[in-house]
Each structure stands twice: as structure tokens, then as C-alpha cells.
Design a protein around this motif. Structure first.
Motif, mmCIF file in Angstrom:
data_model
loop_
_atom_site.group_PDB
_atom_site.id
_atom_site.type_symbol
_atom_site.label_atom_id
_atom_site.label_comp_id
_atom_site.label_asym_id
_atom_site.label_seq_id
_atom_site.Cartn_x
_atom_site.Cartn_y
_atom_site.Cartn_z
ATOM 1 N N THR A 267 -1.095 58.804 -4.096
ATOM 2 C CA THR A 267 -2.069 59.553 -4.901
ATOM 3 C C THR A 267 -3.491 59.262 -4.405
ATOM 4 N N LEU A 268 -3.754 58.008 -4.097
ATOM 5 C CA LEU A 268 -5.095 57.647 -3.616
ATOM 6 C C LEU A 268 -5.403 58.348 -2.288
ATOM 7 N N GLU A 269 -4.371 58.456 -1.434
ATOM 8 C CA GLU A 269 -4.580 59.121 -0.139
ATOM 9 C C GLU A 269 -4.978 60.586 -0.321
ATOM 10 N N LYS A 270 -4.516 61.178 -1.438
ATOM 11 C CA LYS A 270 -4.796 62.608 -1.659
ATOM 12 C C LYS A 270 -6.069 62.827 -2.475
ATOM 13 N N THR A 271 -6.765 61.738 -2.802
ATOM 14 C CA THR A 271 -7.932 61.857 -3.685
ATOM 15 C C THR A 271 -9.204 62.192 -2.894
ATOM 16 N N PRO A 272 -9.931 63.227 -3.318
ATOM 17 C CA PRO A 272 -11.196 63.546 -2.634
ATOM 18 C C PRO A 272 -12.139 62.332 -2.655
ATOM 19 N N PRO A 273 -12.913 62.140 -1.573
ATOM 20 C CA PRO A 273 -13.718 60.921 -1.418
ATOM 21 C C PRO A 273 -14.676 60.613 -2.567
ATOM 22 N N GLU A 274 -15.330 61.653 -3.126
ATOM 23 C CA GLU A 274 -16.291 61.379 -4.212
ATOM 24 C C GLU A 274 -15.579 60.753 -5.406
ATOM 25 N N LEU A 275 -14.392 61.300 -5.699
ATOM 26 C CA LEU A 275 -13.644 60.799 -6.853
ATOM 27 C C LEU A 275 -13.105 59.400 -6.549
ATOM 28 N N ALA A 276 -12.720 59.178 -5.285
ATOM 29 C CA ALA A 276 -12.216 57.849 -4.892
ATOM 30 C C ALA A 276 -13.301 56.798 -5.115
ATOM 31 N N ALA A 277 -14.548 57.197 -4.839
ATOM 32 C CA ALA A 277 -15.664 56.267 -5.036
ATOM 33 C C ALA A 277 -15.836 55.937 -6.522
ATOM 34 N N ASP A 278 -15.672 56.944 -7.379
ATOM 35 C CA ASP A 278 -15.768 56.704 -8.833
ATOM 36 C C ASP A 278 -14.692 55.712 -9.280
ATOM 37 N N ILE A 279 -13.487 55.903 -8.717
ATOM 38 C CA ILE A 279 -12.357 55.054 -9.138
ATOM 39 C C ILE A 279 -12.566 53.613 -8.646
ATOM 40 N N MET A 280 -13.150 53.518 -7.468
ATOM 41 C CA MET A 280 -13.475 52.190 -6.920
ATOM 42 C C MET A 280 -14.391 51.444 -7.910
ATOM 43 N N ASP A 281 -15.344 52.197 -8.513
ATOM 44 C CA ASP A 281 -16.275 51.575 -9.476
ATOM 45 C C ASP A 281 -15.578 51.219 -10.773
ATOM 46 N N ARG A 282 -14.791 52.169 -11.288
ATOM 47 C CA ARG A 282 -14.253 51.982 -12.637
ATOM 48 C C ARG A 282 -12.893 51.298 -12.670
ATOM 49 N N GLY A 283 -12.138 51.423 -11.588
ATOM 50 C CA GLY A 283 -10.828 50.776 -11.512
ATOM 51 C C GLY A 283 -9.692 51.709 -11.896
ATOM 52 N N ILE A 284 -8.478 51.274 -11.554
ATOM 53 C CA ILE A 284 -7.265 52.024 -11.893
ATOM 54 C C ILE A 284 -6.809 51.504 -13.257
ATOM 55 N N VAL A 285 -6.515 52.418 -14.185
ATOM 56 C CA VAL A 285 -6.126 51.984 -15.532
ATOM 57 C C VAL A 285 -4.615 52.137 -15.724
ATOM 58 N N LEU A 286 -3.954 51.054 -16.149
ATOM 59 C CA LEU A 286 -2.508 51.084 -16.377
ATOM 60 C C LEU A 286 -2.220 51.295 -17.855
ATOM 61 N N THR A 287 -1.286 52.216 -18.147
ATOM 62 C CA THR A 287 -0.845 52.441 -19.533
ATOM 63 C C THR A 287 0.681 52.450 -19.560
ATOM 64 N N GLY A 288 1.266 52.598 -20.767
ATOM 65 C CA GLY A 288 2.732 52.601 -20.910
ATOM 66 C C GLY A 288 3.261 51.170 -20.989
ATOM 67 N N GLY A 289 4.479 51.037 -21.496
ATOM 68 C CA GLY A 289 5.049 49.706 -21.674
ATOM 69 C C GLY A 289 5.161 48.917 -20.376
ATOM 70 N N GLY A 290 5.416 49.629 -19.269
ATOM 71 C CA GLY A 290 5.567 48.957 -17.973
ATOM 72 C C GLY A 290 4.284 48.270 -17.515
ATOM 73 N N ALA A 291 3.133 48.703 -18.062
ATOM 74 C CA ALA A 291 1.854 48.076 -17.700
ATOM 75 C C ALA A 291 1.846 46.610 -18.103
ATOM 76 N N LEU A 292 2.748 46.260 -19.043
ATOM 77 C CA LEU A 292 2.787 44.877 -19.540
ATOM 78 C C LEU A 292 3.653 43.959 -18.672
ATOM 79 N N LEU A 293 4.298 44.527 -17.647
ATOM 80 C CA LEU A 293 5.083 43.652 -16.757
ATOM 81 C C LEU A 293 4.128 42.667 -16.088
ATOM 82 N N ARG A 294 4.449 41.411 -16.236
ATOM 83 C CA ARG A 294 3.540 40.377 -15.731
ATOM 84 C C ARG A 294 3.229 40.571 -14.241
ATOM 85 N N ASN A 295 1.987 40.379 -13.862
ATOM 86 C CA ASN A 295 1.502 40.457 -12.473
ATOM 87 C C ASN A 295 1.514 41.845 -11.842
ATOM 88 N N LEU A 296 1.946 42.874 -12.595
ATOM 89 C CA LEU A 296 1.966 44.206 -11.984
ATOM 90 C C LEU A 296 0.541 44.656 -11.641
#
Ligand SMILES: Nc1ncnc2c1ncn2[C@@H]1O[C@H](COP(=O)(O)OP(=O)(O)OP(=O)(O)O)[C@@H](O)[C@H]1O
Length: 340
Positions: A267-296
């Protein structure tokens, strides 16, 4: 335009859990997506938690089943019955003269038109005045309070029971996304397979999930952690108890974890550069029960070199976002394939 009221519902119809959100009240139903039925008459014996406790323990004339698989409806009639039960539960104090609710239901972003139509029809059959769908990662992003309506890139990874949804969102739309049918259930299966191959021991789904919750980890944890598990010895056919370590479980989970990491990278490879820069600043957000898997979060961050944040209450994000999306229902009229 119709007004959305406190009787209207947002439903996170998940493979593992179903949550119902009501405006002004929050989440009013939070139960496993499980139904127990009489095999001959198809009459419902139990729904939700009571039914989940019956999995693997039912007598011959009762079956406990999960009507959703991989984020979509596997058993139409049972799903509609389950939704009817939960809609009734969520609207029980609404009074007999109030109108039927509008219902927004989330669906995986990789869903086919036929699968989506089944969700809409099942929701109507369950008692909705009208049904709308929202793509799960979009709902997850709203629920995680990401600025989805602004011209800035947000990235969400929703790891549920049946599917992992990865999406880049900007200006109220999904710019690019990946939906893979690998998530919490696959982790449980990987644990079952590992223990069968390594110890000739057959364990049930519920035991596998308990192992994942207690000592599961996306990478080998520091220190030694053990857990006793019980199952059936495949050589003698008798019950047996063994002790396993958290390091072994992290090995068992490796392929599943890396399937999720790969979906994030693609998904990151397909992301336009401007948006990739925004994500670099804000971070990737994990949701759902699987987000609680330790160290993921750590593994995804190491592999992508991006900051990774676990959303607050990750299990609730999709339901909260689905409910909040009701306020913008006019936008979904066009998005929903059913209303185009
Ligand atoms: N602490 C935890 N560690 C690891 N996994 C967890 C934890 N808590 C819950 N899970 C897993 O999260 C999954 C359920 O998550 P969630 O309720 O978000 O999924 P869902 O919405 O029902 O599924 P889907 O989105 O695929 O339809 C289950 O597989 C469950 O075992």
C-alpha cells in the motif's frame, strides 16, 4: 434529507465480533458473531456470548456457528437472524411508535457487489428502514479520529478476525487500499497447525485464541514466558497437557504477521508522494483486535521505517466510525453501490 436520530444504528458486522453504535449512547451491543441453532428446526438456541461458549461443546442436535467468514456473509439466513436479534437489543427502549432505524453497516473494502448486496438485504430483512454500507478502513479511520475529511494523508491498518484492511485516506475518500483475508483467525489457525505438527497435539479454536491473547507476540519476546495448554494427543487419542513458550508462538505467527507487513508495504508503494510525506509525519494507525498483538506495532515500524501508533480502544474504532458516518449519510448515498 432525513434527520438521523438516536434510533439509527451503526453496525460493525465483524467476523469475530458484532458491535452496535447508537448516536448519543455509544456502543450498546458488543457480542461475538456466533449463533447456536437446533440442527433440525433451525431454531435459535443462543446468540453472542452464550453461543460462543457452546463452540466445540454442543450435543448432536445443536450447532454453534459463526455466520460471517473473512469479513463477509457465509450463512445468509443466520446472519440476518443474528442482526435482527442485535438490532432489537439496541432499539429496545425506543418505544413502539418510533420509526424503524436507518442502519450503516461496515464491509471489507475488497468486497464484491454480490457480497455487498447480501449485507444490504440481510440488514433490511433484520428490520432496518434502509441500509447503507461503509468501507471498513474508512470507518476505522473515522473511529480513530483521523482527519479523514481534510486534504492530508492518513493511513490505517485494521486487523480484525477475518480480514486486514490497509488504506490511505484523504479528502473523505480512500486513495489506495489493500484487503487481505489474513487476520486474527489465521493467527489462531497458525497456532493450531504449529502445535499439531510440533507436538502431535490437537487443540480447539478457543484454546488457540487464548494462547494468542496470553503469550502471542509478533516477534520473539524478551525473557521466558510459558503457558500450559490442553488438547487431544493425536497418537494416543487421549487428553494431554503440554507447556509452550512465547518464542514458539511468535515463530508460529511469523507467516501471518509478515503477510500483514507485506500488505502495508504494498500500500505504501502505491501511495502518492505528498500523502506519503503526511503519513511519515503522523504515523500509521493500527485498529481492530489484531492491533493488540504484542510487538506488532514494533515489527511494522521496523519493516517500514515509519512511526506506528495503536489507536485508543482499537476494538471499537470500526463501530464508532460506522456510527459517526451516519451523520454524513448523504455522502454514502452515492458511495453505496446499492444507491448509485
Ligand atoms: N490482545 C489481543 N492480541 C491479539 N489479538 C487479539 C487481542 N484481542 C483481540 N484479538 C483478536 O482480534 C480479532 C477480533 O478483532 P475485531 O473485533 O476487530 O474483528 P472483527 O471486526 O470481528 O473482524 P473483521 O473486521 O475481520 O470482520 C480476533 O481474532 C481476536 O482474537
Amino acid at each position: 434529507m432525513f434527520g438521523i436520530g438516536t434510533r439509527d444504528l451503526g453496525i460493525d458486522l465483524g467476523t469475530a465480533n458484532t458491535l452496535v453504535f447508537v448516536k448519543g449512547k455509544g456502543i450498546v451491543v458488543r457480542e461475538p458473531s456466533v449463533v447456536a441453532l437446533q440442527t433440525d428446526t433451525k431454531q435459535i438456541v443462543a446468540v453472542g456470548n452464550d453461543a460462543k461458549n457452546m463452540i466445540g461443546r454442543t450435543p448432536g442436535n445443536v450447532v454453534a456457528l459463526r455466520p460471517m467468514k473473512d469479513g463477509v456473509i457465509a450463512d445468509y439466513e443466520t446472519t440476518a437472524t443474528m442482526m435482527k436479534y442485535y438490532i432489537k437489543q439496541a432499539t429496545k427502549n425506543a418505544g413502539i411508535f418510533s420509526r424503524k432505524p436507518y442502519v450503516m453497516v461496515c464491509v471489507p473494502s475488497g468486497i464484491t457487489a454480490v457480497e455487498e448486496r447480501a449485507v444490504i438485504d440481510a440488514t433490511r430483512q433484520a428490520g432496518a428502514r434502509d441500509a447503507y454500507t461503509i468501507e471498513e478502513p474508512f470507518a476505522a479511520a473515522i473511529g480513530a479520529n483521523l482527519p479523514v475529511w481534510e486534504p492530508t494523508g492518513s493511513m490505517v491498518v485494521d486487523i480484525g478476525g477475518g480480514t486486514t484492511e490497509v488504506a490511505i485516506i484523504s479528502l473523505g475518500g480512500i486513495v489506495t487500499s489493500q484487503s487481505i483475508r489474513v487476520a486474527g483467525d489465521e493467527m489462531d489457525e497458525a497456532i493450531i497447525n504449529y502445535i499439531r505438527k510440533t507436538y502431535n497435539l490437537m487443540i480447539g479454536d478457543r484454546t488457540a485464541e487464548a494462547v494468542k491473547l496470553e503469550i502471542g507476540s509478533a516477534s520473539a519476546p524478551e525473557g521466558v514466558e510459558n503457558m500450559e495448554i490442553r488438547g487431544r494427543d493425536l497418537l494416543t487419542g487421549l487428553p494431554k497437557t503440554i507447556e509452550i513458550t512465547a518464542t514458539e508462538i511468535s515463530e508460529a505467527l511469523r507467516d501471518t504477521v509478515y503477510a500483514i507487513v507485506d500488505a502495508v508495504k504494498i500500500t505504501l508503494e502505491k501511495t502518492p508522494p505528498e500523502l506519503a510525506a503526511d503519513i511519515m509525519d503522523r504515523g500509521i494507525v493500527l485498529t481492530g483486535g489484531g492491533a493488540l498483538l504484542r510487538n506488532l506495532d514494533k515489527v511494522i515500524s521496523d519493516e517500514t521505517k515509519m512511526p506506528v501508533i495503536i489507536a485508543e480502544n482499537p476494538l471499537d474504532c470500526v463501530a464508532v466510525g460506522t456510527g459517526k458516518a451516519l451523520e454524513h449519510i448523504h455522502l454514502f448515498k452515492n458511495r453505496t453501490k446499492d444507491h448509485r
